[in-house]
Design an enzyme around this catalytic site. Structure first.
Site, PDB file in Angstrom:
ATOM      1  N   TYR A  33       2.616   1.338  -4.300  1.00 32.42           N
ATOM      2  CA  TYR A  33       1.592   1.062  -5.313  1.00 32.42           C
ATOM      3  C   TYR A  33       1.282   2.310  -6.115  1.00 32.42           C
ATOM      4  O   TYR A  33       1.719   3.421  -5.780  1.00 32.42           O
ATOM      5  CB  TYR A  33       0.314   0.547  -4.651  1.00 32.42           C
ATOM      6  N   ARG A  52       5.736   8.089 -10.988  1.00 29.24           N
ATOM      7  CA  ARG A  52       5.548   8.183  -9.536  1.00 29.24           C
ATOM      8  C   ARG A  52       5.798   6.832  -8.871  1.00 29.24           C
ATOM      9  O   ARG A  52       6.392   6.754  -7.792  1.00 29.24           O
ATOM     10  CB  ARG A  52       4.145   8.692  -9.214  1.00 29.24           C
ATOM     11  N   ARG A 100      10.663 -13.847   7.609  1.00 26.60           N
ATOM     12  CA  ARG A 100      10.392 -12.587   8.302  1.00 26.60           C
ATOM     13  C   ARG A 100      11.608 -12.105   9.079  1.00 26.60           C
ATOM     14  O   ARG A 100      12.164 -12.801   9.920  1.00 26.60           O
ATOM     15  CB  ARG A 100       9.216 -12.748   9.263  1.00 26.60           C
ATOM     16  N   HIS A 102      13.213  -7.860  10.102  1.00 26.54           N
ATOM     17  CA  HIS A 102      13.096  -6.435   9.802  1.00 26.54           C
ATOM     18  C   HIS A 102      14.112  -5.998   8.749  1.00 26.54           C
ATOM     19  O   HIS A 102      13.792  -5.184   7.879  1.00 26.54           O
ATOM     20  CB  HIS A 102      13.257  -5.604  11.085  1.00 26.54           C
ATOM     21  N   LYS A 144       4.016   6.613  -1.967  1.00 24.31           N
ATOM     22  CA  LYS A 144       2.721   5.921  -2.061  1.00 24.31           C
ATOM     23  C   LYS A 144       2.875   4.482  -1.555  1.00 24.31           C
ATOM     24  O   LYS A 144       2.865   3.509  -2.311  1.00 24.31           O
ATOM     25  CB  LYS A 144       2.214   5.960  -3.500  1.00 24.31           C
ATOM     26  N   GLU A 176      -4.255  16.848   3.136  1.00 20.28           N
ATOM     27  CA  GLU A 176      -4.946  16.197   2.031  1.00 20.28           C
ATOM     28  C   GLU A 176      -6.108  15.400   2.609  1.00 20.28           C
ATOM     29  O   GLU A 176      -6.437  15.560   3.790  1.00 20.28           O
ATOM     30  CB  GLU A 176      -3.984  15.281   1.266  1.00 20.28           C
ATOM     31  N   LEU A 200       0.691  13.264  -0.706  1.00 20.39           N
ATOM     32  CA  LEU A 200       1.075  12.567  -1.918  1.00 20.39           C
ATOM     33  C   LEU A 200       0.866  13.506  -3.103  1.00 20.39           C
ATOM     34  O   LEU A 200      -0.176  14.148  -3.214  1.00 20.39           O
ATOM     35  CB  LEU A 200       0.230  11.308  -2.117  1.00 20.39           C
TER      36      LEU A 200
END
Length: 285
Positions: A33, A52, A100, A102, A144, A176, A200
């Site tokens: 995101y 980014r 579903r 992996h 992110k 951070e 980040l």
């Protein structure tokens, strides 16, 4: 409209839109995101955030369903549909929809989400309080991703003890915050953790460093310690939705407040860029 939601080409209110059960976000948090401020119809520092966003997606082999220029136009068009002058603009892409498992299908089409709501920026002149916690997240903090559970836990604990943000550290090294970057001023020098796998790369932090360069302030992108944090002249917390906040307390002890002139110069230069970009004349509506 006070808030808008978008999913895979559909637009509505957050209450109206639904997401397929088999979207991999539900099982794995499988996505990335980005987010920024919207002001006067402009998505602030949009190109930086899009760069980014696409970098994060590429790092995880996630396919964004449209080119960068098209996504930028979509965000701007959606922002125009929401009432108000200051907004929180959020977008994410999940790996896609499939049963579903992996492992995932090669070239699975990603699903784009956008959320825009009315918002305000916190006043940078009002100090905040911090606490510290050991950083137990994984080793890909530079991506992110949607896997934010450690940050959620830290943010909730901070709220319960009456502080505004948590400073994370690995051993003695400050990394951070739970959802911000943290930097310090000491003897006129600006220190910030380097852009490695432990943090980040904050867009707001990057532009704050550029502001320091314009002001002739020496910048050192190097690791600093908890002792450095406690003994800093100023502690600066910044994110894309809150510019240049400063701390007055860490773990219940007074901190910062020793170089207000340099702090104010940085804040003013950061805000000058924001005002020039958006046409706004104040942070607090």
């Amino acid at each position: 409209m006070e808030a808008l939601a978008y999913y895979d080409g559909k637009i509505g209110t957050p209450e109206e839109l639904t997401v397929p059960f088999n979207d991999r976000v539900h099982f794995f948090g499988d996505g990335v995101y980005d987010a920024t401020v919207g002001a006067n119809g402009k998505v602030y520092l949009m190109q930086d955030h899009l760069d980014r966003f696409y970098t994060s997606a590429k790092a995880l082999d996630i396919n964004i369903p449209m080119p960068k220029e098209e996504l930028g136009k979509l965000l701007t068009d959606l922002l125009a549909k929401v009432d108000g002058t200051t907004h929180f603009v959020y977008w994410q892409v999940t790996r896609g929809v499939e049963t579903r498992n992996h492992v995932y299908a090669e070239n699975l089409p990603g699903k784009l989400w956008v959320s825009i709501r009315q918002n305000h920026l916190n006043d940078p002149d009002v100090p905040i309080k911090l606490n510290t916690e050991e950083d137990t997240r994984f080793y890909h903090c530079n991506i992110k991703t949607l896997n934010l559970l450690p940050s959620v836990v830290a943010a909730q604990h901070a709220k319960r003890i009456g502080v505004q943000e948590t400073v994370l550290h690995r051993g003695d090294i400050v990394t951070e915050c739970a959802h911000s970057n943290v930097s310090i001023l000491k003897d006129g020098v600006f220190y910030s953790h380097p852009n490695d796998e432990f943090i980040l790369r904050g867009i707001a932090k990057t532009h704050m460093i550029q502001a320091c360069y314009r002001l002739g302030i020496t910048v050192m992108e190097k690791c600093f310690t908890l002792d450095d944090l406690m003994n800093a002249d100023e502690i600066i917390v910044t994110s894309s939705s809150n510019f240049c906040l400063h701390a007055c307390e860490v773990d219940g002890k007074p901190a910062g407040g020793k170089d207000p002139a340099t702090l104010k110069a940085i804040q003013d230069e950061v805000l000058r860029e924001y005002y020039a970009y958006t046409g706004k004349t104040t942070v607090v509506d």
